[in-house]
Design a protein around this motif. Structure first.
Motif, mmCIF file in Angstrom:
data_model
loop_
_atom_site.group_PDB
_atom_site.id
_atom_site.type_symbol
_atom_site.label_atom_id
_atom_site.label_comp_id
_atom_site.label_asym_id
_atom_site.label_seq_id
_atom_site.Cartn_x
_atom_site.Cartn_y
_atom_site.Cartn_z
ATOM 1 N N ASP A 16 0.756 -1.319 -0.063
ATOM 2 C CA ASP A 16 -0.181 -0.190 0.136
ATOM 3 C C ASP A 16 0.691 1.626 -0.305
ATOM 4 O O ASP A 16 0.876 2.100 0.532
ATOM 5 C CB ASP A 16 -1.176 -0.467 1.220
ATOM 6 C CG ASP A 16 -0.242 -0.039 2.854
ATOM 7 O OD1 ASP A 16 0.939 -0.525 2.422
ATOM 8 O OD2 ASP A 16 -1.240 0.044 3.643
ATOM 9 N N HIS A 41 2.857 -5.338 3.327
ATOM 10 C CA HIS A 41 2.537 -6.073 3.707
ATOM 11 C C HIS A 41 1.948 -7.321 3.787
ATOM 12 O O HIS A 41 1.806 -7.620 2.039
ATOM 13 C CB HIS A 41 1.417 -5.189 3.836
ATOM 14 C CG HIS A 41 0.855 -4.260 4.718
ATOM 15 N ND1 HIS A 41 0.813 -3.533 5.520
ATOM 16 C CD2 HIS A 41 0.476 -2.500 4.259
ATOM 17 C CE1 HIS A 41 0.619 -2.445 6.532
ATOM 18 N NE2 HIS A 41 0.233 -1.473 5.507
ATOM 19 N N HIS A 77 0.280 -6.263 13.749
ATOM 20 C CA HIS A 77 1.445 -6.479 13.055
ATOM 21 C C HIS A 77 2.527 -7.080 13.443
ATOM 22 O O HIS A 77 3.381 -6.267 14.191
ATOM 23 C CB HIS A 77 2.031 -5.054 11.654
ATOM 24 C CG HIS A 77 0.577 -4.702 11.347
ATOM 25 N ND1 HIS A 77 0.051 -3.407 10.370
ATOM 26 C CD2 HIS A 77 -0.670 -5.531 10.463
ATOM 27 C CE1 HIS A 77 -0.507 -3.432 10.178
ATOM 28 N NE2 HIS A 77 -1.607 -5.120 9.865
ATOM 29 N N SER A 135 -5.687 -2.956 -0.009
ATOM 30 C CA SER A 135 -5.735 -2.935 1.488
ATOM 31 C C SER A 135 -6.618 -1.300 1.686
ATOM 32 O O SER A 135 -7.017 -0.909 0.206
ATOM 33 C CB SER A 135 -4.990 -2.565 1.873
ATOM 34 O OG SER A 135 -4.651 -1.097 2.061
ATOM 35 N N ARG A 136 -7.003 -1.452 2.865
ATOM 36 C CA ARG A 136 -7.400 -0.298 2.954
ATOM 37 C C ARG A 136 -7.293 0.726 2.175
ATOM 38 O O ARG A 136 -7.682 1.650 2.704
ATOM 39 C CB ARG A 136 -7.986 -0.035 4.893
ATOM 40 C CG ARG A 136 -8.934 -0.873 5.434
ATOM 41 C CD ARG A 136 -9.442 -0.681 6.250
ATOM 42 N NE ARG A 136 -7.834 -1.583 7.447
ATOM 43 C CZ ARG A 136 -8.024 -0.817 8.605
ATOM 44 N NH1 ARG A 136 -8.717 -0.152 9.327
ATOM 45 N NH2 ARG A 136 -6.762 -0.960 9.550
ATOM 46 N N SER A 153 -6.031 9.940 6.699
ATOM 47 C CA SER A 153 -6.575 9.726 7.724
ATOM 48 C C SER A 153 -7.976 10.335 8.175
ATOM 49 O O SER A 153 -9.143 9.420 8.941
ATOM 50 C CB SER A 153 -5.696 10.829 8.971
ATOM 51 O OG SER A 153 -4.173 11.029 8.548
ATOM 52 N N PHE A 156 -10.380 7.128 7.318
ATOM 53 C CA PHE A 156 -9.889 5.913 8.529
ATOM 54 C C PHE A 156 -10.864 6.470 9.367
ATOM 55 O O PHE A 156 -11.246 5.419 9.956
ATOM 56 C CB PHE A 156 -8.237 5.543 8.683
ATOM 57 C CG PHE A 156 -7.282 5.116 7.923
ATOM 58 C CD1 PHE A 156 -7.561 3.486 8.291
ATOM 59 C CD2 PHE A 156 -7.149 5.491 6.757
ATOM 60 C CE1 PHE A 156 -7.022 2.806 6.977
ATOM 61 C CE2 PHE A 156 -6.492 4.327 6.102
ATOM 62 C CZ PHE A 156 -6.644 3.260 5.672
ATOM 63 N N ARG A 196 0.419 1.799 18.828
ATOM 64 C CA ARG A 196 -0.743 1.419 17.664
ATOM 65 C C ARG A 196 -1.789 0.989 18.252
ATOM 66 O O ARG A 196 -2.983 1.287 17.143
ATOM 67 C CB ARG A 196 -0.006 1.652 16.719
ATOM 68 C CG ARG A 196 -0.002 2.734 15.833
ATOM 69 C CD ARG A 196 -0.195 3.355 14.689
ATOM 70 N NE ARG A 196 -0.662 2.375 13.637
ATOM 71 C CZ ARG A 196 -0.690 1.900 12.730
ATOM 72 N NH1 ARG A 196 0.566 2.711 12.355
ATOM 73 N NH2 ARG A 196 -0.575 1.437 11.613
ATOM 74 N N HIS A 252 5.131 5.053 3.806
ATOM 75 C CA HIS A 252 4.568 4.927 2.934
ATOM 76 C C HIS A 252 4.385 5.554 1.379
ATOM 77 O O HIS A 252 4.366 5.614 0.652
ATOM 78 C CB HIS A 252 2.634 4.950 3.065
ATOM 79 C CG HIS A 252 2.299 3.813 4.536
ATOM 80 N ND1 HIS A 252 2.972 3.625 5.370
ATOM 81 C CD2 HIS A 252 1.549 2.513 3.844
ATOM 82 C CE1 HIS A 252 2.682 2.896 5.593
ATOM 83 N NE2 HIS A 252 1.411 2.137 5.057
#
Ligand code: AMP
Ligand code: MN
Ligand code: MN
Ligand code: MN
Length: 283
Positions: A16, A41, A77, A135-136, A153, A156, A196, A252
């Motif tokens: 991603d 990922h 993760h 992915s999201r 952000s 999400f 997280r 990312h």
């Protein structure tokens, strides 16, 4: 060795991220990274390109991935570093872990359609670099493009997290399997960005205890999403559990990531850097 500029966590278009592995390598080198790992990922399709590009820029390289795990009902993760990228058990495990993403993406799109956002599956696909890895994040990019939110952000927060219309519960790999795949392939398993997770103190203690019991060897202490206080907290956790410490930006995209490749504080003193455990796996 311990004050090496190591960046052992980032993403390319193979998962991603928005940059190709070669572009990431150039960016890492320009920022002074000396030891690098690409950690897409649930996927290692970019490893050969990343290792070659690292060599071309004079950086040392560790193989990498970031495996999605379900622990205590949360997604956790686990970063794998320095494993054999041709290990059959690892390849099968990663393929299985990726496997549910297609149907999950259809369900995410159905939830978004009910919330009045049509065609999100097709929209997200425009941002996908690897058809096996939707992915999201790809949905988030499309919702920004469609003008639904101002940045990813916000997407999400409003659409893709628990209780929101595009959230689909998913069962990922087990902690035991992820740690075992990495370890048996000759690598070191590392708990990614521990601050997280929405775990209670007891659940977090169980995570570290079970991780260690399965053969896990490290924890990210310095990562793009930790505060300075969290560096201190997880340095203590690393010492308490006898884990080595890792450092990685989790970069990312230039447009989305606050922390650029290699531009992080060094590890706090008194810790064993995870790359010291992996000296014979560095290429
Ligand atoms: P997935 O594996 O499809 O569940 O997507 C997880 C990815 O979404 C993470 O690796 C991050 O890149 C991204 N992500 C998760 N939470 C957020 C957030 N609050 N803001 C921005 N990106 C996020
Ligand atoms: Mn990600
Ligand atoms: Mn992560
Ligand atoms: Mn990551």
């Amino acid at each position: 060795m311990s004050i090496l500029n190591a960046d052992l966590h980032c993403h390319s278009v193979v998962s991603d991220g928005t940059l190709e592995p070669e572009v990431l390598a150039a960016r890492a080198a320009a920022n002074g990274v000396e030891l690098w790992a690409l950690t897409d990922h649930d996927e290692i399709g970019g490893q050969h390109r990343a290792a070659q590009a690292a060599r071309a820029h004079g950086m040392r390289y560790l193989t990498g991935t970031e495996i999605s795990v379900t622990f205590a009902g949360e997604t956790v993760h686990i970063v794998g570093l320095g494993f054999d990228p041709d290990d059959p058990q690892m390849l099968r495990g990663l393929e299985e872990t990726r496997g549910g993403r297609g149907n999950r993406a259809r369900d995410i799109a159905a939830g978004l359609a009910q919330a009045g956002i049509p065609n999100a599956y097709e929209g997200a696909l425009k941002y996908v670099g690897n058809p096996a890895l939707i992915s999201r994040t790809h949905f988030a990019r499309y919702l920004v493009e469609a003008g639904v939110c101002k940045d990813t952000s916000e997407v999400f927060r409003r659409y893709l997290t628990e209780g929101k219309p595009g959230y689909v519960p998913h069962h990922w790999a087990s902690l035991k399997h992820a740690v075992t795949w990495i370890t048996q392939a000759g690598g070191a398993a590392v708990i990614a960005h521990p601050a997280r997770y929405k775990l209670t103190a007891n659940e977090e203690y169980a995570l570290f205890t079970e991780f260690k019991a399965h053969g896990g060897r490290g924890v990210e202490v310095v990562t793009g999403s930790h505060t300075a206080a969290e560096y201190v907290k997880y340095a203590d956790t690393a010492r308490e559990f006898g884990l080595a410490a890792s450092r990685g930006s989790d970069f990312h995209s230039p447009d989305e990531s606050h922390t650029d490749l290699g531009l992080l504080p060094h590890l706090p003193g008194g810790l064993t850097p995870v790359w010291e455990l992996l000296a014979d796996r560095i290429r």
